[in-house]
Design a protein around this motif. Structure first.
Motif, PDB file in Angstrom:
ATOM      1  N   ILE A   4      19.318   2.348  -2.577  1.00 54.94           N
ATOM      2  CA  ILE A   4      19.650   1.081  -3.223  1.00 54.94           C
ATOM      3  C   ILE A   4      18.336   0.388  -3.546  1.00 54.94           C
ATOM      4  CG2 ILE A   4      20.780  -1.156  -2.957  1.00 54.94           C
ATOM      5  CD1 ILE A   4      22.695   0.239  -0.959  1.00 54.94           C
ATOM      6  N   LEU A   5      18.150   0.035  -4.802  1.00 53.82           N
ATOM      7  CA  LEU A   5      16.872  -0.487  -5.258  1.00 53.82           C
ATOM      8  C   LEU A   5      16.703  -1.956  -4.870  1.00 53.82           C
ATOM      9  CD1 LEU A   5      16.600   1.118  -8.803  1.00 53.82           C
ATOM     10  CD2 LEU A   5      15.591   1.902  -6.655  1.00 53.82           C
ATOM     11  N   LEU A   6      15.512  -2.244  -4.363  1.00 59.11           N
ATOM     12  CA  LEU A   6      15.160  -3.603  -3.946  1.00 59.11           C
ATOM     13  C   LEU A   6      14.135  -4.184  -4.906  1.00 59.11           C
ATOM     14  CD1 LEU A   6      15.058  -6.012  -2.006  1.00 59.11           C
ATOM     15  CD2 LEU A   6      13.432  -4.703  -0.602  1.00 59.11           C
ATOM     16  N   GLU A   7      14.543  -5.207  -5.648  1.00 48.90           N
ATOM     17  CA  GLU A   7      13.653  -5.931  -6.546  1.00 48.90           C
ATOM     18  C   GLU A   7      13.289  -7.262  -5.888  1.00 48.90           C
ATOM     19  OE1 GLU A   7      14.173  -6.221 -11.023  1.00 48.90           O
ATOM     20  OE2 GLU A   7      14.911  -8.211 -10.393  1.00 48.90           O
ATOM     21  N   VAL A   8      12.003  -7.549  -5.847  1.00 48.43           N
ATOM     22  CA  VAL A   8      11.506  -8.753  -5.188  1.00 48.43           C
ATOM     23  C   VAL A   8      10.760  -9.612  -6.204  1.00 48.43           C
ATOM     24  CG1 VAL A   8       9.858  -9.600  -3.464  1.00 48.43           C
ATOM     25  CG2 VAL A   8      11.374  -7.695  -2.905  1.00 48.43           C
ATOM     26  N   ILE A   9      10.988 -10.910  -6.160  1.00 45.75           N
ATOM     27  CA  ILE A   9      10.274 -11.832  -7.031  1.00 45.75           C
ATOM     28  C   ILE A   9       8.842 -11.997  -6.524  1.00 45.75           C
ATOM     29  CG2 ILE A   9      10.110 -14.223  -7.820  1.00 45.75           C
ATOM     30  CD1 ILE A   9      13.148 -14.380  -7.627  1.00 45.75           C
ATOM     31  N   ALA A  10       7.894 -11.873  -7.414  1.00 49.57           N
ATOM     32  CA  ALA A  10       6.482 -12.133  -7.105  1.00 49.57           C
ATOM     33  C   ALA A  10       5.957 -13.184  -8.065  1.00 49.57           C
ATOM     34  CB  ALA A  10       5.661 -10.855  -7.219  1.00 49.57           C
ATOM     35  N   THR A  11       5.117 -14.073  -7.545  1.00 53.52           N
ATOM     36  CA  THR A  11       4.541 -15.124  -8.380  1.00 53.52           C
ATOM     37  C   THR A  11       3.015 -15.099  -8.378  1.00 53.52           C
ATOM     38  OG1 THR A  11       4.568 -16.739  -6.566  1.00 53.52           O
ATOM     39  CG2 THR A  11       6.523 -16.632  -7.974  1.00 53.52           C
ATOM     40  N   THR A  12       2.414 -14.254  -7.540  1.00 54.34           N
ATOM     41  CA  THR A  12       0.955 -14.166  -7.437  1.00 54.34           C
ATOM     42  C   THR A  12       0.566 -12.711  -7.189  1.00 54.34           C
ATOM     43  OG1 THR A  12       0.928 -14.420  -5.030  1.00 54.34           O
ATOM     44  CG2 THR A  12       0.862 -16.452  -6.352  1.00 54.34           C
ATOM     45  N   PRO A  13      -0.706 -12.362  -7.392  1.00 50.96           N
ATOM     46  CA  PRO A  13      -1.162 -11.018  -7.026  1.00 50.96           C
ATOM     47  C   PRO A  13      -0.927 -10.713  -5.552  1.00 50.96           C
ATOM     48  CG  PRO A  13      -2.744 -12.037  -8.498  1.00 50.96           C
ATOM     49  CD  PRO A  13      -1.755 -13.107  -8.150  1.00 50.96           C
ATOM     50  N   GLU A  14      -1.130 -11.709  -4.692  1.00 48.91           N
ATOM     51  CA  GLU A  14      -0.881 -11.499  -3.266  1.00 48.91           C
ATOM     52  C   GLU A  14       0.578 -11.112  -3.029  1.00 48.91           C
ATOM     53  OE1 GLU A  14      -1.390 -13.863   0.996  1.00 48.91           O
ATOM     54  OE2 GLU A  14      -0.945 -15.002  -0.828  1.00 48.91           O
ATOM     55  N   ASP A  15       1.488 -11.852  -3.637  1.00 40.62           N
ATOM     56  CA  ASP A  15       2.909 -11.514  -3.529  1.00 40.62           C
ATOM     57  C   ASP A  15       3.155 -10.063  -3.946  1.00 40.62           C
ATOM     58  OD1 ASP A  15       3.896 -13.949  -2.651  1.00 40.62           O
ATOM     59  OD2 ASP A  15       4.692 -14.569  -4.596  1.00 40.62           O
ATOM     60  N   ALA A  16       2.576  -9.677  -5.063  1.00 40.64           N
ATOM     61  CA  ALA A  16       2.820  -8.342  -5.612  1.00 40.64           C
ATOM     62  C   ALA A  16       2.386  -7.259  -4.638  1.00 40.64           C
ATOM     63  CB  ALA A  16       2.084  -8.188  -6.941  1.00 40.64           C
ATOM     64  N   HIS A  17       1.224  -7.432  -4.034  1.00 44.59           N
ATOM     65  CA  HIS A  17       0.722  -6.431  -3.095  1.00 44.59           C
ATOM     66  C   HIS A  17       1.547  -6.413  -1.803  1.00 44.59           C
ATOM     67  CE1 HIS A  17      -2.759  -4.954  -5.299  1.00 44.59           C
ATOM     68  NE2 HIS A  17      -2.976  -6.202  -5.696  1.00 44.59           N
ATOM     69  N   ILE A  18       1.970  -7.578  -1.350  1.00 48.31           N
ATOM     70  CA  ILE A  18       2.832  -7.631  -0.164  1.00 48.31           C
ATOM     71  C   ILE A  18       4.137  -6.895  -0.440  1.00 48.31           C
ATOM     72  CG2 ILE A  18       4.243  -9.165   1.262  1.00 48.31           C
ATOM     73  CD1 ILE A  18       1.983 -11.250   1.007  1.00 48.31           C
ATOM     74  N   ALA A  19       4.735  -7.155  -1.599  1.00 50.35           N
ATOM     75  CA  ALA A  19       6.008  -6.526  -1.945  1.00 50.35           C
ATOM     76  C   ALA A  19       5.889  -5.010  -1.967  1.00 50.35           C
ATOM     77  CB  ALA A  19       6.488  -7.039  -3.309  1.00 50.35           C
ATOM     78  N   GLU A  20       4.844  -4.508  -2.602  1.00 45.50           N
ATOM     79  CA  GLU A  20       4.676  -3.057  -2.679  1.00 45.50           C
ATOM     80  C   GLU A  20       4.465  -2.447  -1.298  1.00 45.50           C
ATOM     81  OE1 GLU A  20       2.521  -0.131  -5.665  1.00 45.50           O
ATOM     82  OE2 GLU A  20       1.052  -1.351  -4.573  1.00 45.50           O
ATOM     83  N   ALA A  21       3.589  -3.036  -0.498  1.00 40.06           N
ATOM     84  CA  ALA A  21       3.272  -2.481   0.812  1.00 40.06           C
ATOM     85  C   ALA A  21       4.465  -2.518   1.761  1.00 40.06           C
ATOM     86  CB  ALA A  21       2.090  -3.228   1.426  1.00 40.06           C
ATOM     87  N   ALA A  22       5.345  -3.508   1.570  1.00 43.46           N
ATOM     88  CA  ALA A  22       6.465  -3.694   2.498  1.00 43.46           C
ATOM     89  C   ALA A  22       7.705  -2.891   2.119  1.00 43.46           C
ATOM     90  CB  ALA A  22       6.822  -5.172   2.587  1.00 43.46           C
ATOM     91  N   GLY A  23       7.700  -2.239   0.950  1.00 44.09           N
ATOM     92  CA  GLY A  23       8.817  -1.366   0.620  1.00 44.09           C
ATOM     93  C   GLY A  23       9.693  -1.779  -0.539  1.00 44.09           C
TER      94      GLY A  23
END
Length: 238
Positions: A4-23
């Motif tokens: 099941i695909l998890l899409e996460v909202i990101a608003t900053t580069p930091e958010d983007a990297h956290i989202a990718e690293a966390a799954g």
């Protein structure tokens, strides 16, 4: 595909990297999350697309007053679409309605053409503008006419997707008939995620404040919350 695909909202580069690293499986990149998400800057788009390995979807929305856009606003959106398409992102997220609360098909066609002129493989997600139409099913059918539109982000026509849980399975089937995927978004929390997914059978979910620190829309993403969401979704297919 069982995942099941998890899409996460990101608003900053930091958010983007956290989202990718966390799954997270992909991010929706926006600014002004408190306004429901507006078009991010081109510089941030280019940076994040170059640094991430998961797909980046970016919002095209010039203001939060409505989903109706005048000629000048549409020209601005078309410019953003063309620039973003060249950045290498996986998809654009957009939606446009007319003065009667229906999908503005003429404006939509202009936007799809602008995207296709730059890249014929660029996918489009039609966002929650669809939740303001009177009847979702004809709108789903209309969007199914366009091959580059692959997904619809929706709360099932209700303020919270949890209020539309009973109707969601039928909406999913309607979308699948037109080769569209539904992304469930708005109102999901970590406490309600499993029951909603099991009840509806949805295969893609969209999380915002649910995976931010303290559940606060104004705070950064929380890696532990994203990991928890990922575990919940994985458990739903085991």
């Amino acid at each position: 595909m069982n995942r099941i695909l998890l899409e996460v909202i990101a608003t900053t580069p930091e958010d983007a990297h956290i989202a990718e690293a966390a799954g997270a499986d992909r991010i929706e990149l926006i600014c002004a999350q408190g306004e429901g998400g507006l078009t991010p800057s081109l510089g941030m788009v280019e940076q994040i697309v170059s640094e991430l390995t998961i797909p980046v979807h970016a919002m095209i929305r010039p203001h939060s007053r409505s989903f109706r856009y005048n000629e000048a606003e549409q020209r601005s959106m078309l410019r953003d679409i063309r620039y973003f398409a060249r950045s290498g992102m996986a998809a654009l997220v957009l939606g446009v309605l007319d003065g009667n609360g229906h999908i503005d098909e003429v404006a939509l066609q202009r936007m799809l053409a602008a995207a296709s002129d730059e890249r014929d493989d660029l996918q489009i997600t039609f966002h929650r503008a669809i939740d303001e139409v009177d009847d979702l099913n004809p709108s789903i059918e209309l969007l199914g006419k366009y091959s580059t539109i692959t997904r619809i982000l929706t709360s099932g026509g209700r303020p919270s997707v949890l209020e539309a849980a009973e109707a969601f399975p039928a909406l999913i089937r309607a979308a699948e008939q037109h080769s569209l995927s539904l992304i469930a978004g708005a109102g999901l929390t970590l406490d309600t995620l499993e029951s909603f997914v099991r009840q509806t059978g949805v295969r893609e979910v969209h999380l915002g404040s649910a995976v931010r620190q303290q559940g606060n829309i104004q705070l950064p993403l929380d890696a532990e919350r994203i990991q928890q969401a990922r575990k919940i979704l994985d458990a739903c297919v085991n």
